[in-house]
Design a protein around this motif. Structure first.
Motif, PDB file in Angstrom:
ATOM      1  N   ALA A 181     -52.828  45.095  68.330  1.00 38.87           N
ATOM      2  CA  ALA A 181     -53.865  44.659  69.273  1.00 38.87           C
ATOM      3  C   ALA A 181     -55.250  44.980  68.725  1.00 38.87           C
ATOM      4  CB  ALA A 181     -53.657  45.337  70.630  1.00 38.87           C
ATOM      5  N   GLY A 182     -55.366  46.141  68.079  1.00 36.11           N
ATOM      6  CA  GLY A 182     -56.631  46.509  67.475  1.00 36.11           C
ATOM      7  C   GLY A 182     -57.006  45.620  66.305  1.00 36.11           C
ATOM      8  N   VAL A 183     -56.015  45.300  65.475  1.00 32.75           N
ATOM      9  CA  VAL A 183     -56.261  44.400  64.344  1.00 32.75           C
ATOM     10  C   VAL A 183     -56.706  43.029  64.851  1.00 32.75           C
ATOM     11  CG1 VAL A 183     -55.146  43.142  62.448  1.00 32.75           C
ATOM     12  CG2 VAL A 183     -54.689  45.573  62.754  1.00 32.75           C
ATOM     13  N   ALA A 184     -56.016  42.532  65.874  1.00 33.75           N
ATOM     14  CA  ALA A 184     -56.372  41.221  66.431  1.00 33.75           C
ATOM     15  C   ALA A 184     -57.777  41.237  67.025  1.00 33.75           C
ATOM     16  CB  ALA A 184     -55.348  40.816  67.484  1.00 33.75           C
ATOM     17  N   HIS A 185     -58.078  42.286  67.782  1.00 34.17           N
ATOM     18  CA  HIS A 185     -59.403  42.397  68.392  1.00 34.17           C
ATOM     19  C   HIS A 185     -60.487  42.459  67.319  1.00 34.17           C
ATOM     20  CE1 HIS A 185     -62.488  43.305  71.252  1.00 34.17           C
ATOM     21  NE2 HIS A 185     -62.620  44.574  70.896  1.00 34.17           N
ATOM     22  N   ALA A 186     -60.187  43.135  66.219  1.00 34.89           N
ATOM     23  CA  ALA A 186     -61.157  43.250  65.126  1.00 34.89           C
ATOM     24  C   ALA A 186     -61.506  41.886  64.541  1.00 34.89           C
ATOM     25  CB  ALA A 186     -60.617  44.167  64.043  1.00 34.89           C
ATOM     26  N   GLN A 187     -60.538  40.989  64.536  1.00 39.27           N
ATOM     27  CA  GLN A 187     -60.818  39.658  63.995  1.00 39.27           C
ATOM     28  C   GLN A 187     -61.882  38.942  64.823  1.00 39.27           C
ATOM     29  OE1 GLN A 187     -59.217  39.277  60.980  1.00 39.27           O
ATOM     30  NE2 GLN A 187     -58.573  41.305  61.675  1.00 39.27           N
TER      31      GLN A 187
ATOM     32  N   GLY B 185     -39.718  31.330  61.732  1.00 36.56           N
ATOM     33  CA  GLY B 185     -40.458  30.358  62.529  1.00 36.56           C
ATOM     34  C   GLY B 185     -41.860  30.821  62.879  1.00 36.56           C
ATOM     35  N   VAL B 186     -42.032  32.126  63.062  1.00 37.19           N
ATOM     36  CA  VAL B 186     -43.358  32.673  63.352  1.00 37.19           C
ATOM     37  C   VAL B 186     -44.188  32.755  62.081  1.00 37.19           C
ATOM     38  CG1 VAL B 186     -44.622  34.695  64.191  1.00 37.19           C
ATOM     39  CG2 VAL B 186     -42.512  33.976  65.343  1.00 37.19           C
ATOM     40  N   ALA B 187     -43.592  33.282  61.008  1.00 31.04           N
ATOM     41  CA  ALA B 187     -44.329  33.468  59.756  1.00 31.04           C
ATOM     42  C   ALA B 187     -44.842  32.147  59.187  1.00 31.04           C
ATOM     43  CB  ALA B 187     -43.440  34.174  58.732  1.00 31.04           C
ATOM     44  N   LEU B 188     -44.100  31.062  59.420  1.00 30.14           N
ATOM     45  CA  LEU B 188     -44.520  29.761  58.907  1.00 30.14           C
ATOM     46  C   LEU B 188     -45.806  29.255  59.566  1.00 30.14           C
ATOM     47  CD1 LEU B 188     -41.074  27.933  58.619  1.00 30.14           C
ATOM     48  CD2 LEU B 188     -42.585  28.566  56.725  1.00 30.14           C
ATOM     49  N   CYS B 189     -46.169  29.830  60.703  1.00 36.57           N
ATOM     50  CA  CYS B 189     -47.387  29.407  61.412  1.00 36.57           C
ATOM     51  C   CYS B 189     -48.630  30.148  60.934  1.00 36.57           C
ATOM     52  CB  CYS B 189     -47.229  29.658  62.913  1.00 36.57           C
ATOM     53  SG  CYS B 189     -45.893  28.757  63.681  1.00 36.57           S
ATOM     54  N   LEU B 190     -48.439  31.135  60.085  1.00 35.13           N
ATOM     55  CA  LEU B 190     -49.537  32.010  59.704  1.00 35.13           C
ATOM     56  C   LEU B 190     -50.003  31.764  58.274  1.00 35.13           C
ATOM     57  CD1 LEU B 190     -47.983  35.294  61.147  1.00 35.13           C
ATOM     58  CD2 LEU B 190     -49.592  33.760  62.294  1.00 35.13           C
ATOM     59  N   LYS B 191     -51.235  32.172  57.999  1.00 33.23           N
ATOM     60  CA  LYS B 191     -51.811  32.076  56.661  1.00 33.23           C
ATOM     61  C   LYS B 191     -51.948  33.492  56.117  1.00 33.23           C
ATOM     62  CE  LYS B 191     -54.629  28.249  58.387  1.00 33.23           C
ATOM     63  NZ  LYS B 191     -56.031  27.806  58.683  1.00 33.23           N
ATOM     64  N   ALA B 192     -51.271  33.764  55.006  1.00 31.72           N
ATOM     65  CA  ALA B 192     -51.176  35.134  54.498  1.00 31.72           C
ATOM     66  C   ALA B 192     -52.523  35.733  54.129  1.00 31.72           C
ATOM     67  CB  ALA B 192     -50.236  35.183  53.294  1.00 31.72           C
ATOM     68  N   ASP B 193     -53.459  34.918  53.668  1.00 30.81           N
ATOM     69  CA  ASP B 193     -54.755  35.438  53.240  1.00 30.81           C
ATOM     70  C   ASP B 193     -55.808  35.378  54.349  1.00 30.81           C
ATOM     71  OD1 ASP B 193     -54.986  32.705  53.353  1.00 30.81           O
ATOM     72  OD2 ASP B 193     -56.023  32.487  51.436  1.00 30.81           O
ATOM     73  N   HIS B 194     -55.368  35.032  55.560  1.00 32.33           N
ATOM     74  CA  HIS B 194     -56.306  34.880  56.679  1.00 32.33           C
ATOM     75  C   HIS B 194     -55.823  35.624  57.918  1.00 32.33           C
ATOM     76  CE1 HIS B 194     -59.522  32.978  58.950  1.00 32.33           C
ATOM     77  NE2 HIS B 194     -58.639  32.573  59.848  1.00 32.33           N
ATOM     78  N   ASP B 195     -54.584  35.414  58.279  1.00 31.32           N
ATOM     79  CA  ASP B 195     -54.004  36.066  59.447  1.00 31.32           C
ATOM     80  C   ASP B 195     -53.404  37.417  59.051  1.00 31.32           C
ATOM     81  OD1 ASP B 195     -54.574  33.829  61.184  1.00 31.32           O
ATOM     82  OD2 ASP B 195     -52.925  32.778  60.190  1.00 31.32           O
ATOM     83  N   TRP B 196     -52.803  38.088  60.044  1.00 31.29           N
ATOM     84  CA  TRP B 196     -52.230  39.414  59.805  1.00 31.29           C
ATOM     85  C   TRP B 196     -50.800  39.490  60.340  1.00 31.29           C
ATOM     86  CZ3 TRP B 196     -54.177  43.645  57.236  1.00 31.29           C
ATOM     87  CH2 TRP B 196     -55.495  43.530  56.775  1.00 31.29           C
ATOM     88  N   LEU B 197     -49.956  40.209  59.620  1.00 32.53           N
ATOM     89  CA  LEU B 197     -48.572  40.431  60.025  1.00 32.53           C
ATOM     90  C   LEU B 197     -48.319  41.931  60.104  1.00 32.53           C
ATOM     91  CD1 LEU B 197     -45.726  39.166  60.554  1.00 32.53           C
ATOM     92  CD2 LEU B 197     -45.273  39.524  58.122  1.00 32.53           C
ATOM     93  N   LEU B 198     -47.809  42.362  61.257  1.00 34.14           N
ATOM     94  CA  LEU B 198     -47.450  43.769  61.449  1.00 34.14           C
ATOM     95  C   LEU B 198     -45.970  43.830  61.830  1.00 34.14           C
ATOM     96  CD1 LEU B 198     -50.603  43.342  62.572  1.00 34.14           C
ATOM     97  CD2 LEU B 198     -50.395  45.826  62.816  1.00 34.14           C
TER      98      LEU B 198
ATOM     99  N   LYS C 158     -63.998  35.933  63.120  1.00 35.47           N
ATOM    100  CA  LYS C 158     -62.971  35.135  62.453  1.00 35.47           C
ATOM    101  C   LYS C 158     -62.064  34.474  63.489  1.00 35.47           C
ATOM    102  CE  LYS C 158     -62.747  38.174  58.386  1.00 35.47           C
ATOM    103  NZ  LYS C 158     -61.844  39.006  57.544  1.00 35.47           N
ATOM    104  N   ASP C 159     -61.369  33.427  63.074  1.00 35.79           N
ATOM    105  CA  ASP C 159     -60.377  32.815  63.951  1.00 35.79           C
ATOM    106  C   ASP C 159     -58.969  33.239  63.527  1.00 35.79           C
ATOM    107  OD1 ASP C 159     -59.955  31.381  61.630  1.00 35.79           O
ATOM    108  OD2 ASP C 159     -59.892  29.421  62.612  1.00 35.79           O
TER     109      ASP C 159
ATOM    110  N   ASN D 242     -52.084  39.691  53.914  1.00 36.03           N
ATOM    111  CA  ASN D 242     -52.567  40.621  54.941  1.00 36.03           C
ATOM    112  C   ASN D 242     -51.408  41.153  55.773  1.00 36.03           C
ATOM    113  OD1 ASN D 242     -55.193  40.069  54.100  1.00 36.03           O
ATOM    114  ND2 ASN D 242     -55.493  38.475  55.638  1.00 36.03           N
ATOM    115  N   MET D 243     -50.627  42.018  55.175  1.00 36.00           N
ATOM    116  CA  MET D 243     -49.481  42.600  55.880  1.00 36.00           C
ATOM    117  C   MET D 243     -49.553  44.111  55.834  1.00 36.00           C
ATOM    118  SD  MET D 243     -45.373  42.207  55.284  1.00 36.00           S
ATOM    119  CE  MET D 243     -44.957  43.881  54.806  1.00 36.00           C
ATOM    120  N   VAL D 244     -49.339  44.732  56.987  1.00 35.86           N
ATOM    121  CA  VAL D 244     -49.251  46.178  57.076  1.00 35.86           C
ATOM    122  C   VAL D 244     -47.814  46.573  56.726  1.00 35.86           C
ATOM    123  CG1 VAL D 244     -49.520  48.175  58.593  1.00 35.86           C
ATOM    124  CG2 VAL D 244     -51.035  46.204  58.843  1.00 35.86           C
ATOM    125  N   GLN D 245     -47.658  47.748  56.145  1.00 37.59           N
ATOM    126  CA  GLN D 245     -46.322  48.203  55.747  1.00 37.59           C
ATOM    127  C   GLN D 245     -45.374  48.242  56.944  1.00 37.59           C
ATOM    128  OE1 GLN D 245     -45.774  48.500  52.633  1.00 37.59           O
ATOM    129  NE2 GLN D 245     -43.727  49.338  52.543  1.00 37.59           N
TER     130      GLN D 245
END
Length: 344
Positions: free
Chosen positions: A131-137, A65-78, A142-143, A115-118
């Protein structure tokens, strides 16, 4: 604190569903795909073709449900170590996931458009990094949004609190998703904390906190979508607590019968996220057993092809190990890289 829920335990809608029919079908297929991967991965592990594996059966909706809200080439998943369902839905190829759980260097990293970290094995270290990745955006103008997963046990770690505090202070576009599955390996949630809801901890950081039925895909998707929208508008992080249950063992090496009862597991099996979503589609006239059979056949074919691809992956060269550390190699990595190439 209220728990957001759209489907009853049998999958019948309790109120108007904020998703289109196409999204409901997309969501169910993603749930089924995740469950199929989990079941087949466990078989591979028992066959000695995978390393220690952390199954996620029962927690699919909380991740999908969370992953479906994200864009793989734009957002980030950790992800933490149990988020193969989120990784799969986000865009990680099955062959990559198989190689990753084989501890094969060919499985390190993600494709350029994902955009996924291992997977993080240490508990909670991913929270301040997310938090650092998000702040960097935001600094990059970027949005984009970062989503990070953690278990209920991980919320007792200092990294969890430091990460949330940083994200709050800097208004980082971050979703912190706590999969509260009732157990931190063998320690029940009620022995870890006094607050009845983990989402209440958000109050200490001045950010929104919401508790959602983690076995209700519609509820998770709806809550995550709202949190993503807030983050994209610059309104900061959200703490989402997904109430779910780890039906399977903690890992393929665990024996859950030593610390929990079969009766407890049976109660949660009746709230299975796959069955609830399937019943929802049947209730709405959007699904049939013929479609189910067709989907399962397609998923099996996809998985077998991915296993074959993973089996044929070339063995990485020794120097490729240090190429995975930074985007551009630093002096010490460059020295190691040069040495390994000379000695090969």
């Amino acid at each position: 604190m209220d728990t957001v829920q759209y489907l009853d335990d049998h999958g019948k809608p309790l109120r108007d569903i904020p998703l289109s029919n196409e999204e409901l079908l997309q969501g169910y297929r993603a749930l089924r795909r995740a469950r199929h991967f989990d079941e087949r991965a466990l078989v591979l592990q028992r066959q000695g073709r995978l390393g220690v594996y952390p199954p996620f059966r029962g927690q699919e909706a909380a991740q999908v449900g969370v992953a479906l809200c994200l864009k793989a080439d734009h957002d980030w998943l950790l992800p933490s170590y149990r988020e193969s369902a989120a990784a799969l839905t986000f865009g990680m190829p099955i062959s990559k996931l198989i190689l990753s759980w084989r501890a094969d260097p060919a499985g390190w990293g993600a494709p350029p458009d994902v955009n996924m970290v291992q997977f993080y094995i240490p508990i909670a270290t991913q929270i301040p990094q997310a938090a650092g990745v998000a702040h960097a955006q935001r600094l990059l103008g970027k949005d984009a949004v970062a989503a990070v997963f953690i278990g209920d046990g991980g919320t007792s770690e200092g990294d969890f609190h430091e990460g949330l505090n940083f994200a709050s202070v800097f208004n980082a576009p971050l979703l912190v998703v706590v999969q509260n599955n009732g157990w931190a390996i063998s320690v029940p949630t009620q022995k870890q904390m006094k607050v009845p809801r983990i989402a209440q901890k958000a109050q200490g950081y001045g950010i929104p906190g919401v508790t959602v039925d983690g076995n209700d895909l519609v509820a998770v998707w709806s809550v995550a979508r709202e949190a993503v929208a807030r983050a994209r508008k610059g309104e900061g992080p959200t703490l989402i607590e997904a109430l779910t249950y780890r039906v399977a063992p903690h890992t393929s090496s665990d024996d859950p019968s030593r610390y929990r009862t079969e009766e407890e597991t049976e109660r949660w099996l009746k709230r299975d996220p796959i069955l609830r979503m399937k019943n929802c589609l049947l209730h709405l006239g959007l699904w049939s057993e013929a479609q189910e059979a067709e989907l399962m056949e397609a998923l099996e074919g996809e998985f077998l092809a991915a296993v074959e691809e993973a089996d044929q992956a070339r063995e990485p060269k020794p120097w490729e190990i240090v190429e995975q550390v930074y985007q551009e190699m630093q002096p010490d990595q460059l020295a190691a890289w040069s040495y390994l190439r000379r000695e090969a």
